[in-house]
Design a protein around this motif. Structure first.
Motif, PDB file in Angstrom:
ATOM      1  N   ILE A 249       0.832  -1.255   0.182  1.00 24.27           N
ATOM      2  CA  ILE A 249       0.178   0.051  -0.406  1.00 24.27           C
ATOM      3  C   ILE A 249       0.443   1.095   0.309  1.00 24.27           C
ATOM      4  N   GLY A 250       0.739   2.409  -0.734  1.00 22.55           N
ATOM      5  CA  GLY A 250       0.945   3.552  -0.690  1.00 22.55           C
ATOM      6  C   GLY A 250       1.039   4.472   0.329  1.00 22.55           C
ATOM      7  N   GLU A 251       2.114   4.810   0.971  1.00 21.62           N
ATOM      8  CA  GLU A 251       2.080   5.382   2.367  1.00 21.62           C
ATOM      9  C   GLU A 251       0.828   7.024   2.255  1.00 21.62           C
ATOM     10  N   ASN A 252       0.472   7.876   1.028  1.00 14.52           N
ATOM     11  CA  ASN A 252      -0.349   8.364   1.077  1.00 14.52           C
ATOM     12  C   ASN A 252      -2.331   8.335   0.797  1.00 14.52           C
ATOM     13  N   MET A 253      -1.998   6.592   1.451  1.00 17.61           N
ATOM     14  CA  MET A 253      -3.544   5.697   0.738  1.00 17.61           C
ATOM     15  C   MET A 253      -4.684   6.934   2.266  1.00 17.61           C
ATOM     16  N   TYR A 254      -6.136   6.782   2.184  1.00 16.18           N
ATOM     17  CA  TYR A 254      -6.473   7.413   2.337  1.00 16.18           C
ATOM     18  C   TYR A 254      -8.335   6.796   2.089  1.00 16.18           C
ATOM     19  N   THR A 255      -8.123   6.377   3.157  1.00 12.74           N
ATOM     20  CA  THR A 255      -9.907   5.305   2.878  1.00 12.74           C
ATOM     21  C   THR A 255     -10.670   6.104   2.520  1.00 12.74           C
ATOM     22  N   ASP A 256     -11.436   7.111   3.041  1.00 15.01           N
ATOM     23  CA  ASP A 256     -12.447   7.713   2.329  1.00 15.01           C
ATOM     24  C   ASP A 256     -13.493   6.853   2.981  1.00 15.01           C
ATOM     25  N   ASN A 257     -13.455   6.080   2.998  1.00 21.16           N
ATOM     26  CA  ASN A 257     -14.750   4.931   3.566  1.00 21.16           C
ATOM     27  C   ASN A 257     -14.483   4.778   4.902  1.00 21.16           C
ATOM     28  N   GLN A 258     -15.849   5.291   6.170  1.00 20.51           N
ATOM     29  CA  GLN A 258     -15.473   4.346   7.744  1.00 20.51           C
ATOM     30  C   GLN A 258     -15.598   3.029   7.452  1.00 20.51           C
ATOM     31  N   TYR A 259     -16.814   2.884   6.555  1.00 20.61           N
ATOM     32  CA  TYR A 259     -16.444   1.221   7.443  1.00 20.61           C
ATOM     33  C   TYR A 259     -15.635   0.293   7.244  1.00 20.61           C
ATOM     34  N   ILE A 260     -14.804   0.752   5.460  1.00 23.50           N
ATOM     35  CA  ILE A 260     -13.931   0.040   5.538  1.00 23.50           C
ATOM     36  C   ILE A 260     -12.743   0.322   6.223  1.00 23.50           C
ATOM     37  N   GLN A 261     -12.723   2.080   6.861  1.00 21.83           N
ATOM     38  CA  GLN A 261     -11.738   1.757   7.912  1.00 21.83           C
ATOM     39  C   GLN A 261     -12.055   1.286   8.969  1.00 21.83           C
ATOM     40  N   VAL A 262     -12.759   0.993   9.781  1.00 24.16           N
ATOM     41  CA  VAL A 262     -13.466   0.475  11.185  1.00 24.16           C
ATOM     42  C   VAL A 262     -13.061  -0.463  10.819  1.00 24.16           C
ATOM     43  N   LEU A 263     -13.590  -1.456  10.037  1.00 26.50           N
ATOM     44  CA  LEU A 263     -13.405  -2.935   9.935  1.00 26.50           C
ATOM     45  C   LEU A 263     -12.190  -3.412  10.075  1.00 26.50           C
ATOM     46  N   VAL A 264     -11.258  -2.027   8.894  1.00 33.84           N
ATOM     47  CA  VAL A 264      -9.749  -3.389   9.381  1.00 33.84           C
ATOM     48  C   VAL A 264      -8.821  -2.482  10.490  1.00 33.84           C
ATOM     49  N   GLN A 265      -9.326  -1.980  10.934  1.00 33.52           N
ATOM     50  CA  GLN A 265      -8.895  -1.403  12.054  1.00 33.52           C
ATOM     51  C   GLN A 265      -9.191  -2.102  13.354  1.00 33.52           C
ATOM     52  N   THR A 266     -10.592  -2.110  13.683  1.00 32.97           N
ATOM     53  CA  THR A 266     -10.895  -2.776  14.577  1.00 32.97           C
ATOM     54  C   THR A 266     -11.591  -3.929  14.757  1.00 32.97           C
ATOM     55  N   GLY A 267     -12.335  -4.562  13.211  1.00 30.00           N
ATOM     56  CA  GLY A 267     -12.853  -6.242  13.269  1.00 30.00           C
ATOM     57  C   GLY A 267     -14.302  -5.669  13.189  1.00 30.00           C
ATOM     58  N   LEU A 268     -14.061  -7.072  13.872  1.00 31.38           N
ATOM     59  CA  LEU A 268     -16.381  -7.173  13.309  1.00 31.38           C
ATOM     60  C   LEU A 268     -16.588  -5.973  14.694  1.00 31.38           C
TER      61      LEU A 268
END
Length: 475
Positions: free
Chosen positions: A385-404
């Motif tokens: 993943i590139g260093e300057n990536m920003y998700t612009d999607n709260q759901y996928i960010q929450v899912l990846v960073q804190t799981g179910l």
């Protein structure tokens, strides 16, 4: 002390604006320190300053970086001062804050997962700040004794400020970003699709659109409460609406369109529908079309001759630009680009990471949040993943960073917030806040809405209002 209290609002506004004319950071620090003192002199006026600061924070920071953490410090000091008063007077909180526990658990899950992943303490604290600073307003406003005159002051002040920022944005558009904005912003190399958008004092068309969308609603409430100047308020809303159209923010327009529809259905508020329709038509005819036509002609006159230009590179004009922004959402080209490096790429990559860490995720400051833009993520190299990536999607960010577990906590907070609002004695404010909640749920598909200081500033503030007894019944 009484003199300071009497003139606290003009003093605070002067403290906020003076550093803009004196770009030395020391002046900004001194102004911030002066404003913080007013937490113990006039809390309500200091609170009002936040509604001027955060919507234009990028511009304030650019003009004087001594103002970078002004809003954060004001909120923290206000929170501590309210807490100290409660302890000193041996008072219990006047509102029930149990519904906020799931959100705090979401943050806790993110912190634990981040430490397991190997994230350093500083990035974790950086991201916690992004999530929790404006969240504290919920407690601050929930404990302040706001009166009707305070609400009217906020509504009137925010309308004036929204008009000022709208005019500033239209000047940015009309003069092709050459005056009244910092030189560094004028030098931005924007792609053609974004070059036609108004970025405003927020330095981001989507954030600016969120601010204007909320201010349109507030203008209606001010219109209802006003006994005079109603024509001026209506024209102000038309100006706000016309400026909003120039942000070409699809996500915001969809989110607030759905929220407005829900509000009209819940309240059966025919005047709001007519007010909104009138503002839209006036904004379209008096603001959007004239300025769009003028700026398009200026762009063409300053460009190369038409016979040497590719027809496809001509800027869209008038309603074509607005309609094109929506029609191209599902075009083959847009979907292809989104899959390669855009929003679909983020979702696909996010699901790949989630499958490896499904329970508690990879932790805060690991995937496309504010912290990863300033600090390197320990998982980016592993997943390419590139260093300057920003998700612009709260759901996928929450899912990846804190799981179910984290996702369940966030939705638990949403559900309990909704239930709390249903039992609020402030029916009108509660209904409006429910609509803001819907707007947040929709906007989360397009933005990291929990990190958006402008939106969360108003959402948590409205939620705090709803926790009080009926503020509109007070004199």
């Amino acid at each position: 002390m009484k003199l300071l209290e009497k003139y606290s609002l003009p003093i605070l506004i002067a403290c906020l604006l003076f550093p803009l004319a004196m770009p030395n950071p020391i002046v900004g620090y001194a102004a911030t320190a002066t404003m913080v003192v007013f937490a113990f002199i006039h809390k309500k006026h200091l609170l009002f300053i936040l509604f001027l600061y955060f919507p234009a924070r990028p511009l304030f920071m650019e003009l004087n970086n001594g103002l970078t953490y002004t809003g954060d410090l004001i909120i923290l000091i206000l929170f501590l001062s309210v807490l100290i008063e409660k302890v000193k007077n041996k008072e219990w909180p006047t509102a029930n804050y149990h519904f906020t526990i799931p959100f705090l658990l979401f943050c806790l899950v993110g912190v634990i997962a981040a430490f397991i992943t190997g994230v350093n303490l500083i990035p974790i604290l950086f991201e916690l700040r992004a999530l929790l600073v404006t969240f504290l307003l919920l407690y601050i406003i929930g404990e302040l004794h706001l009166e009707r005159k305070d609400i009217l002051l906020f509504l009137e002040g925010m309308l004036l400020f929204a008009v000022a920022l709208s005019i500033h944005g239209l000047i940015e558009k009309g003069f092709s970003r050459t005056i009244l904005i910092p030189d560094s912003w004028s030098a931005w190399d924007l792609p053609p699709i974004n070059n036609m958008r108004i970025y405003g004092a927020a330095a981001n068309p989507n954030v600016f659109a969120l601010f204007l969308g909320i201010q349109f609603f507030f203008s209606f409430f001010r219109f209802q409460a006003a006994k005079k100047h109603r024509v001026w308020i209506f024209l102000s809303s038309a100006l706000i609406f016309g400026t909003l159209l120039f942000t070409y923010s699809r996500g915001t327009m969809i989110a607030f369109g759905m929220a407005s529809l829900l509000y009209i259905i819940l309240t059966k508020n025919k005047p709001l529908f007519l007010y909104g329709l009138g503002s839209f038509l006036c904004g379209l005819l008096l603001i959007y079309f004239p300025i769009s036509f003028t700026s398009s002609n200026d762009d063409l006159s300053a460009s190369v001759p038409v016979d040497t230009m590719m027809i496809g590179s001509l800027p869209p004009e008038g309603d074509q630009a607005l309609s094109k922004r929506f029609s191209e959402i599902y075009s083959d080209e847009s979907l292809s680009q989104s899959t390669e490096w855009g929003r679909l790429y983020v979702v696909i990559k996010g699901m790949e990471i989630f499958m490896d860490h499904p329970v508690i995720g990879t932790g805060l400051a690991t995937f496309g949040d504010s912290a990863t833009l300033s600090f390197s993520s320990p998982i980016y190299q592993e997943y390419g993943i590139g260093e300057n990536m920003y998700t612009d999607n709260q759901y996928i960010q929450v899912l990846v960073q804190t799981g179910l577990l984290g996702l369940a906590a966030v939705f638990g907070f949403v559900f309990l917030t909704y239930r709390t609002l249903l039992h609020s004695s402030n029916r009108s404010t509660a209904t409006f806040t429910i609509c803001l909640l819907l707007a947040a749920l929709i906007a989360g598909l397009f933005y990291n809405i929990l990190e958006d200081k402008t939106f969360t500033l108003f959402f948590y503030s409205c939620l705090g209002f709803c926790l009080q007894k009926d503020i509109f019944s007070k004199d």
